[in-house]
Design an enzyme around this catalytic site. Structure first.
Site: not given
Length: 272
Positions: A219, A43, A91
């Protein structure tokens, strides 16, 4: 089967704290792939706080080389046949403009050609991702970007809250999947009362599937709460796990920790 994608951002955080080359997130990805993971997640953020553009490009080159080796039948070149088919998932916020050192998410995907991009509405001020898209509000801006990523050959997933309104809009925007933001579930699980939070995830996932979408989750997932999530949603296409997995690996080792997660993902008959 649910795929396990290992997020190596935290390796880059540790490296960046010293300003040198070690530990190397690409080397960590090699260990995770050799242990049998199905994907590597990164990410990158515009402020370069952890994974950087050059890391993404090196990871993309590593996975492409492994795929070529497998295609050529040079099994000895890769760390086992289980590395075949390992996906790169990038991401990021598709709305964030380019800046020095960061070319923008679309350009980064053009260079790296990941199997999947997961679009996330995060900003520089956020310590980590903490909410999903409002599909009604953000849809008009998202749609052309979704199509642009798909034109690069990327599967597109949209990060959404477990109680998002009109999750079906993601399909209308052209997305292939949604990723459920599971922090609320993880917090509730830790508190010993996760029934309602899990029900929210399941309800949204079922609506997404009815609309033709695949469902990912991620998450704050860890070895304690992952099994219950998968039992309730065995249809999950992918779980992306980084923070907890890397933290646990500090004690047990990265190879052993990835294998422990795979045992959960693969079910009770998996070999440890």
């Amino acid at each position: 089967m649910t795929a396990l994608s290992v997020n190596v951002n935290k390796i880059a955080v540790l490296r960046n704290s010293r300003g040198h080359a070690l530990p190397d997130p690409v080397a960590a990805a090699r260990v995770a792939m050799a242990a049998g993971c199905h994907g590597i997640t990164v990410h990158p953020r515009p402020d370069q706080r952890h994974i950087r553009t050059d890391d993404v490009e090196r990871l993309a080159a590593e996975l492409a080389a492994r795929q070529r080796a497998v295609a050529d039948g040079a099994a000895s070149v890769v760390a086992g046949a289980q590395c075949a088919g390992v996906e790169l998932n990038i991401e990021g916020n598709p709305f964030a403009p380019p800046r020095a050192g960061y070319p923008g998410l679309l350009e980064l995907a053009r260079r790296a050609r990941p199997a999947q991009v997961t679009l996330v509405p995060d900003g520089d001020a956020q310590l980590t991702s903490d909410h999903g898209f409002d599909l009604a509000r953000d849809g008009a801006r998202l749609q052309p970007l979704v199509h642009a990523f798909k034109a690069l050959g990327c599967r597109v997933s949209l990060f959404v809250d477990p109680d998002v309104a009109e999750v079906e809009r993601a399909a209308a925007l052209g997305a292939d999947r949604v990723e459920l933001y599971t922090e609320a579930y993880a917090r509730a699980f830790a508190a010993g009362d996760h029934g309602a939070a899990l029900a929210d995830c399941v309800a949204t996932a079922n609506r997404a599937r009815a609309a033709g979408l695949g469902v990912n989750a991620g998450h704050d997932l860890d070895q304690r709460n992952l099994g219950a999530l998968l039992a309730a949603m065995p249809f999950l296409a992918e779980v992306s796990i980084g923070h907890a997995l890397i933290g646990e690996a500090l004690y047990a080792g990265l190879d052993a920790t990835v294998r422990s997660y795979l045992a959960i993902v693969n079910g009770p008959l998996a070999t440890p």
